[in-house]
Design a protein around this motif. Structure first.
Motif, PDB file in Angstrom:
ATOM      1  N   GLY A 100      42.852  41.523  37.873  1.00 20.99           N
ATOM      2  CA  GLY A 100      43.084  42.871  36.925  1.00 20.99           C
ATOM      3  C   GLY A 100      44.760  42.783  36.459  1.00 20.99           C
ATOM      4  N   SER A 101      45.528  43.493  36.656  1.00 21.42           N
ATOM      5  CA  SER A 101      46.534  43.392  36.226  1.00 21.42           C
ATOM      6  C   SER A 101      47.367  41.829  35.610  1.00 21.42           C
ATOM      7  CB  SER A 101      47.629  44.622  36.196  1.00 21.42           C
ATOM      8  OG  SER A 101      47.831  44.460  37.563  1.00 21.42           O
ATOM      9  N   ARG A 102      47.520  41.713  36.949  1.00 18.00           N
ATOM     10  CA  ARG A 102      47.883  40.129  37.237  1.00 18.00           C
ATOM     11  C   ARG A 102      47.078  39.223  36.053  1.00 18.00           C
ATOM     12  NH1 ARG A 102      46.190  39.095  42.407  1.00 18.00           N
ATOM     13  NH2 ARG A 102      45.504  37.518  42.133  1.00 18.00           N
ATOM     14  N   GLU A 103      48.069  38.720  34.997  1.00 18.36           N
ATOM     15  CA  GLU A 103      48.165  37.837  33.986  1.00 18.36           C
ATOM     16  C   GLU A 103      47.620  36.470  34.840  1.00 18.36           C
ATOM     17  OE1 GLU A 103      50.779  36.335  30.396  1.00 18.36           O
ATOM     18  OE2 GLU A 103      51.702  36.732  32.205  1.00 18.36           O
TER      19      GLU A 103
ATOM     20  N   LEU B 109      37.615  29.782  28.364  1.00 17.49           N
ATOM     21  CA  LEU B 109      39.316  30.244  28.464  1.00 17.49           C
ATOM     22  C   LEU B 109      39.014  31.741  27.984  1.00 17.49           C
ATOM     23  CD1 LEU B 109      41.019  27.043  28.284  1.00 17.49           C
ATOM     24  CD2 LEU B 109      40.910  28.564  30.919  1.00 17.49           C
ATOM     25  N   LYS B 110      38.680  31.595  27.007  1.00 18.33           N
ATOM     26  CA  LYS B 110      38.892  32.244  25.395  1.00 18.33           C
ATOM     27  C   LYS B 110      39.118  34.041  26.111  1.00 18.33           C
ATOM     28  CE  LYS B 110      39.325  32.162  21.228  1.00 18.33           C
ATOM     29  NZ  LYS B 110      38.297  31.518  19.597  1.00 18.33           N
ATOM     30  N   GLU B 111      36.954  33.630  26.647  1.00 13.13           N
ATOM     31  CA  GLU B 111      36.546  34.927  26.416  1.00 13.13           C
ATOM     32  C   GLU B 111      37.530  35.720  28.387  1.00 13.13           C
ATOM     33  OE1 GLU B 111      32.083  36.314  28.354  1.00 13.13           O
ATOM     34  OE2 GLU B 111      32.711  34.573  27.538  1.00 13.13           O
ATOM     35  N   ALA B 112      37.747  35.064  29.471  1.00 12.19           N
ATOM     36  CA  ALA B 112      38.100  35.417  29.990  1.00 12.19           C
ATOM     37  C   ALA B 112      39.592  36.110  29.710  1.00 12.19           C
ATOM     38  CB  ALA B 112      38.029  34.562  31.213  1.00 12.19           C
TER      39      ALA B 112
ATOM     40  N   ASN C 123      46.017  31.462  40.014  1.00 13.15           N
ATOM     41  CA  ASN C 123      46.556  32.457  40.562  1.00 13.15           C
ATOM     42  C   ASN C 123      45.600  33.141  40.473  1.00 13.15           C
ATOM     43  OD1 ASN C 123      46.419  33.234  37.841  1.00 13.15           O
ATOM     44  ND2 ASN C 123      48.452  34.822  38.356  1.00 13.15           N
ATOM     45  N   GLY C 124      44.452  32.804  40.959  1.00  9.64           N
ATOM     46  CA  GLY C 124      43.169  33.594  41.408  1.00  9.64           C
ATOM     47  C   GLY C 124      43.059  34.239  42.640  1.00  9.64           C
ATOM     48  N   HIS C 125      41.928  34.150  42.968  1.00 10.12           N
ATOM     49  CA  HIS C 125      41.813  35.357  44.535  1.00 10.12           C
ATOM     50  C   HIS C 125      41.595  34.144  45.373  1.00 10.12           C
ATOM     51  CE1 HIS C 125      37.789  33.273  44.674  1.00 10.12           C
ATOM     52  NE2 HIS C 125      37.805  34.025  43.251  1.00 10.12           N
TER      53      HIS C 125
ATOM     54  N   SER D 153      30.547  38.177  23.302  1.00 14.27           N
ATOM     55  CA  SER D 153      31.360  37.532  24.636  1.00 14.27           C
ATOM     56  C   SER D 153      33.008  37.537  23.337  1.00 14.27           C
ATOM     57  CB  SER D 153      31.068  36.463  24.919  1.00 14.27           C
ATOM     58  OG  SER D 153      30.640  35.773  23.761  1.00 14.27           O
ATOM     59  N   MET D 154      33.715  37.856  24.006  1.00  6.02           N
ATOM     60  CA  MET D 154      35.144  38.086  23.241  1.00  6.02           C
ATOM     61  C   MET D 154      36.531  37.926  24.130  1.00  6.02           C
ATOM     62  SD  MET D 154      34.858  40.446  19.437  1.00  6.02           S
ATOM     63  CE  MET D 154      34.151  41.460  20.663  1.00  6.02           C
ATOM     64  N   PRO D 155      37.210  36.987  24.305  1.00  8.46           N
ATOM     65  CA  PRO D 155      38.469  37.213  24.832  1.00  8.46           C
ATOM     66  C   PRO D 155      39.259  38.951  25.811  1.00  8.46           C
ATOM     67  CG  PRO D 155      39.143  36.340  23.119  1.00  8.46           C
ATOM     68  CD  PRO D 155      37.883  36.900  22.897  1.00  8.46           C
ATOM     69  N   GLU D 156      40.333  39.250  25.893  1.00  9.48           N
ATOM     70  CA  GLU D 156      40.741  40.825  26.366  1.00  9.48           C
ATOM     71  C   GLU D 156      39.722  41.728  26.041  1.00  9.48           C
ATOM     72  OE1 GLU D 156      43.055  40.499  22.249  1.00  9.48           O
ATOM     73  OE2 GLU D 156      44.161  39.888  23.520  1.00  9.48           O
TER      74      GLU D 156
END
Lengths: 626, 203
Positions: free
Chosen positions: A538-541, A494-497, A562-564, B57-60
Motif C-alpha cells: 500500500g502506502s508503505r514504500e 522490480l520495475k513493475e512492482a 519490508n513486505g507481509h 505492465s508498467m511501474p507505479e
C-alpha cells in the motif's frame, strides 16, 4: 583259671539272672542301633546311590553287634568263651571302624584317601593280630577273669599285662580320630555340609573318649568292662540326627524343586505364548546359527517343516548372496550385545521375502545363543521405493515448473527487443516509401535495431545457460556480479512492482567457487519472492535490500524486504508444496535450498523486527590456491 | 495520405516508444509519447478524438489502472493495449472495460495501424454521441414540467387515453403536449423519442 570276685559281695549267677542296669542299657543301645540301622538300610534300599546311608546302616548294625558282644562278655565266666566272644567283638569293631571311615568318606566326602586306607589297614591288622595271637592280642599274659561290680551288678573283666601289640589297636583309634579331625576341617572349609562340624567333632570326641577309656581299662588303671559300643552309639545318634536332618532338608528341597518346576512350566508356557504372539518369526539359535527354538510363524513364513528346520542353520534361510552379511551381523550381535540386519528370506517354495531381523545374545546352558525376531518388510520396502519414485517425479515436476516459469519471464524479456526491432524496421520501410527519405532518421533506426538485437541475443544466451544439462561447473564468481545478474533478470519485476533496491557489500569480497547459473537463480527467486511479499504494501514504500558479508569461512548473502512477512514456521517455509501464493506450486524455496546445500551452504530466513522477512544463504569460501 | 489525428504512446521502454513513434509519424499521425501513465495524466488533457497505445505492465501505475481512470473521467480517447506477456483473463478484462484491442508484442505495423484506425473511428463516434447526448440533455431541460411527465408516459408506451386519465386531463390536451414535446426534442418519430428517453434514463 579261677574266677575271682573282687570287692563287695559277689552275688553270683543269681544276680546275672536279674534284670539290671547293664542289661537294660546294653540291650536298649543294641536295639536303638539296630533300629537306626534298619531305617537307614531301608533308605539305602530305596536310594542305592545314598552310600552314606549304607555305611551308617552297617555301622549301626555292627555297633549293635558290639553291644551284644560286650553284654555277652560281661556275663561270661570262663576264659575260653571270653576269648571266643572277644574275637566276635573285634570283628564288630573292625566293621564299625570301616563303616565309620566309609560313612565319613561318602557323607563328608573330604577324607584324605591315604588316611582312610591307613586307618582301615591298621584296624584290619589289629583284627588279624587278634586272630593270630589267640586268645587275645591285647594282653601278653592274662592273669585272670575277675568279677567287678558295675552299675549295681557283677560283670566280668580281664586282668593281665597288656601286650605291646595292643598299641596297634590304640594307634588305629588315634589315627581314626586324626582322620576325622582332618576330614571335618576340610569339609568345614568347603562349607557344603552344614552338619559337618557337628558330625565330625562329636565323632572325634567319642573316639578320643573311647581311646582314653580303653587305655585306662587296658592298663588296669580303672576297673571297667569294655563299653566301646556306648561311644559308637553316641556317634551313631549324632550321625542319625544329621542324616535325618539331611533327609528333611532333601524333602524340603524336593518341595521347593516341585514349586520351581511348576513355575518353570508356567514360565515356559508364557515364553511359548510370547513366541506365538510375536508379529513375525521368533527364534532362538546357537552362536553358529543352529536353530534351537522357533514359533509356528517361522514354519508358515519359511515353508520348512519343524523337523526340517531343526536340521537347518539360520543362513540356510538366507539367499546365497547375502549369507556373509548374515554371518557378519551375527558375530557383531554376539560381540556388541545385539544387532539388526535385513535380508531376503529364501522360502522353501523358492520365493523371496524381504525381512528385517533383530537379534540379542543370551547365554543358555553356558553357551552363547541369539534370540531374535524377523518381520516381513516387503511391503514397507515397496512403499519406500514408491515414495522415492514419487519424490523423483515431484523433483522432475519442480524442475519443469521452474523452467516454465523461467521461460515465461524470458519470453517477456525477448519480446521487448523483438517489438523494438519490428517497429523500427517497419517504420524504416514506411520512411523509404517517402519521396525524400530522411537518411539520418534511417541511420538512427538501424542503430536502434542493432542495440535491440544484441539485447535479445543476451537474453537467449542466458536462457541457454540456464537450461544447460549435466554436471554443475564450478567457476570463480565475484559476489557483486551475482547481484548484477540477478537484479538484471529481475529488472522488469522490480520495475513493475516499483521496488526500491539498495545494495550493501564491502568492496573487497573473496571470489566464490560455485555454479553461477543456479546461484543466480536462487538470488532471483528470493528477489521475486520479496517483490511478491511487498505487493500489498500500500502506502508503505517497497524496499528491497541486498547485502553480502564476509564471515570468515562463509560468505553470507541476505535478501531483505519490508513486505507481509513469513507465514508458517521456518521449517514449513522450506517444505515442498508449502505456499502462500494463490498460484504457487510451493517448490521455489525447496529448490533453492537444494541448490545451496549442494554447494555445501545453508539457506534460512528471519522475521524482521518491523516489517517483512530476510532470507540468508551462506556459501563456503574456498581459498583460490586450492 | 495525410492524417491529422493524434495517437498517444505510453510505454516504459524508451526504445520501443521511439520505434513506434517513428512508425506512426511515417504514417502521418501526430504522436505524443509518455514514459509512464502518470506523465500522461499530468499533461494537459486533449479535447478532441484520439487513441492511446498503452503498455499494460508498467511501474507505479499499470495500463489497466490508467484505463479505469479514463473511464471515470468519461474520456473519449479509445484505448489499445499492447503487452509483452498478456494472458487471456487480462485481455478479457481490458476489452470489457472498453479497450478496442489487446495486442501482444511484437506487433506488425499493418495490424497496429488497422487497430489504430478503428480506435480513432470509435473515438470520433464516442465524441459525437457525447455531443448528441449533451444536446438532448439541454433540450430535455427546456421542457415544461407537464411535458416531461407526458414524455415519460409516452416512452413507457402508454396510449393517450390512459395518460390523460392518469394526469387528470382530456385526451386532446395530451395530444397537444405530445406534439410539442416531439418538436422541442427535435425528433420525427415515436421510435426516436423512445430511444432518446432510454439514453437519458428517463424511466
Amino acid at each position: 583259671m579261677q574266677l575271682t570276685h573282687r570287692g563287695g559281695s559277689a552275688r553270683g549267677k543269681g544276680a546275672s539272672q536279674q534284670v539290671n542296669w547293664v542289661t537294660i542299657i546294653w540291650t536298649m543301645t543294641a536295639a536303638a542301633a539296630l533300629t537306626l540301622a534298619g531305617v537307614h538300610g531301608f533308605v539305602w534300599l530305596r536310594q542305592k546311590r545314598q552310600m552314606a546311608s549304607l555305611m551308617f546302616c552297617l555301622m549301626a548294625a555292627s555297633t549293635a553287634g558290639m553291644a551284644g558282644c560286650e553284654l555277652w562278655m560281661m556275663n561270661l565266666a570262663d576264659m575260653q568263651s571270653y576269648a571266643h566272644a572277644l574275637q566276635w567283638y573285634n570283628l564288630m569293631r573292625w566293621l564299625v571302624t570301616l563303616a565309620l571311615v566309609g560313612f565319613i568318606h561318602f557323607y563328608l566326602g573330604s577324607g584324605r584317601p591315604w588316611l582312610e586306607l591307613t586307618v582301615c589297614g591298621l584296624r584290619t591288622l589289629s583284627l588279624l593280630l587278634n586272630f593270630i595271637f589267640s586268645p587275645m592280642v591285647y594282653y601278653s599274659s592274662i592273669n585272670e577273669l575277675v568279677h567287678i561290680p558295675f552299675l549295681g551288678t557283677q560283670v566280668t573283666i580281664v586282668e593281665g599285662i597288656p601286650s605291646p601289640l595292643s598299641i596297634v589297636g590304640q594307634l588305629s583309634l588315634l589315627l581314626l580320630a586324626a582322620y576325622l579331625v582332618d576330614a571335618t576341617w576340610r569339609s568345614s572349609l568347603r562349607r557344603d555340609k552344614p552338619g559337618a562340624l557337628r558330625v565330625g567333632l562329636s565323632a572325634v570326641f567319642f573316639v578320643l573318649a573311647l581311646s582314653i577309656q580303653m587305655m585306662f581299662a587296658l592298663w588296669g588303671i580303672i576297673d571297667m568292662p569294655i563299653v566301646a559300643s556306648l561311644f559308637f552309639t553316641g556317634i551313631i545318634v549324632v550321625m542319625g540326627i544329621e542324616l535325618s536332618e539331611d533327609m528333611l532338608r532333601a524333602a524340603r528341597l524336593a518341595d521347593e524343586l516341585r514349586i520351581r518346576e511348576s513355575e518353570l512350566r508356567e514360565e515356559r508356557k508364557l515364553t511359548d505364548a510370547i513366541f506365538e504372539s510375536a508379529p513375525g518369526m521368533l527364534y532362538l539359535q546357537s552362536a553358529t546359527g543352529k536353530m534351537v527354538r522357533w514359533n509356528s510363524q517361522h514354519e508358515r513364513v519359511t515353508g520348512f517343516s519343524n523337523s526340517e528346520t531343526s536340521q537347518m542353520r539360520a543362513e540356510d534361510f538366507c539367499v546365497e548372496a547375502e549369507r556373509e552379511i548374515l554371518k557378519e551381523a551375527r558375530s557383531i550381535a554376539l560381540a556388541k550385545g545385539g544387532n539388526e540386519v535385513e535380508f531376503d528370506l529364501a522360502r522353501q517354495d523358492g520365493q523371496m521375502a524381504r525381512h528385517f531381523f533383530r537379534m540379542v545374545p543370551v547365554d543358555i546352558g553356558g553357551e552363547p545363543h541369539l534370540v531374535g525376531i524377523g518381520i516381513d518388510v516387503t511391503s514397507q520396502r515397496a512403499l519406500a521405493a514408491e515414495t522415492e519414485k514419487q519424490r523423483e517425479q515431484m523433483a522432475h515436476i519442480a524442475r519443469v515448473a521452474s523452467v516454465s516459469e523461467l521461460s515465461s519471464s524470458l519470453a517477456h524479456e525477448i519480446n521487448q527487443p523483438l517489438a523494438i526491432i519490428l517497429s523500427n524496421a517497419q517504420a524504416a520501410q514506411r520512411l523509404m516509401a517517402h519521396e525524400q527519405p530522411d537518411l539520418n532518421e534511417l541511420r538512427e533506426i538501424l542503430e536502434d535495431i542493432v542495440t535491440a538485437d544484441i539485447r535479445a541475443a543476451d537474453v537467449i544466451k542466458r536462457l541457454r545457460s540456464i537450461l544447460r544439462q549435466g554436471k554443475p561447473v564450478l567457476e570463480s564468481i565475484s559476489p557483486p556480479t551475482l547481484f548484477d545478474q540477478a537484479l538484471g533478470m529481475a529488472q522488469s519485476d522490480l520495475k513493475e512492482a516499483g521496488v526500491e533496491v539498495t545494495r550493501r557489500h564491502s568492496k573487497k569480497l573473496p571470489t566464490l567457487q560455485a555454479d553461477r547459473i543456479p546461484i543466480e537463480q536462487v538470488l532471483l527467486n528470493l528477489i521475486k519472492n520479496a517483490c511478491e511479499a511487498m505487493q500489498d504494501n500500500g502506502s508503505r514504500e517497497k524496499l528491497l535490500s541486498l547485502s553480502c558479508v564476509n564471515e570468515g569461512t562463509w560468505l553470507r548473502f541476505s535478501v531483505r524486504d519490508n513486505g507481509h512477512g513469513l507465514h508458517g514456521n521456518n521449517q514449513e517455509i522450506f517444505q515442498a508444496f508449502h505456499t502462500t501464493k494463490p498460484n504457487g506450486l510451493g517448490l521455489g524455496l525447496t529448490i533453492c535450498q537444494t541448490i545451496i546445500r549442494a554447494h555445501g551452504g545453508n539457506l534460512w530466513c528471519d522475521r524482521n523486527k518491523s516489517h517483512g522477512a530476510t532470507f540468508h544463504f551462506q556459501l563456503p569460501i574456498v581459498p583460490e590456491n586450492l | 495520405m495525410k492524417q491529422s489525428e493524434t495517437v498517444f504512446l505510453i510505454d516504459d521502454e524508451p526504445a520501443l516508444l521511439k520505434a513506434l513513434g517513428r512508425l506512426l509519424k511515417a504514417e502521418g499521425f501526430i504522436v505524443e509519447a509518455f514514459e509512464s501513465a502518470l506523465a500522461f495524466l499530468n499533461a494537459p488533457r486533449h479535447a478532441g478524438s484520439g487513441c492511446i497505445v498503452l503498455d499494460q505492465s508498467m511501474p507505479e501505475m499499470s495500463g489497466m489502472e490508467l484505463q479505469q481512470r479514463l473511464v471515470q473521467e468519461d474520456s473519449a480517447l479509445a484505448v489499445i493495449f499492447i503487452t509483452g506477456n498478456g494472458d487471456i483473463p487480462m485481455s478479457v478484462r481490458a476489452i470489457k472495460a472498453g479497450a478496442v484491442d489487446f495486442l501482444t508484442k511484437p506487433v506488425k505495423d499493418s495490424e497496429l495501424l488497422a487497430v489504430i484506425r478503428m480506435a480513432l473511428k470509435k473515438s470520433k463516434e464516442m465524441l459525437h454521441s457525447k455531443a448528441e447526448f449533451n444536446e438532448w440533455k439541454q433540450r430535455h431541460a427546456a421542457l415544461s414540467k407537464r411535458e416531461k411527465e407526458v414524455l415519460v408516459s409516452v416512452a413507457k408506451g402508454l396510449p393517450n387515453k390512459q395518460i390523460a386519465k392518469e394526469l387528470g386531463v382530456v385526451e386532446q390536451t395530451i395530444k397537444v403536449h405530445r406534439g410539442r414535446v416531439m418538436s422541442k426534442m427535435g425528433v420525427d418519430s415515436l421510435a426516436q423519442l423512445v430511444i432518446m428517453a432510454e439514453r437519458l434514463r428517463l424511466k
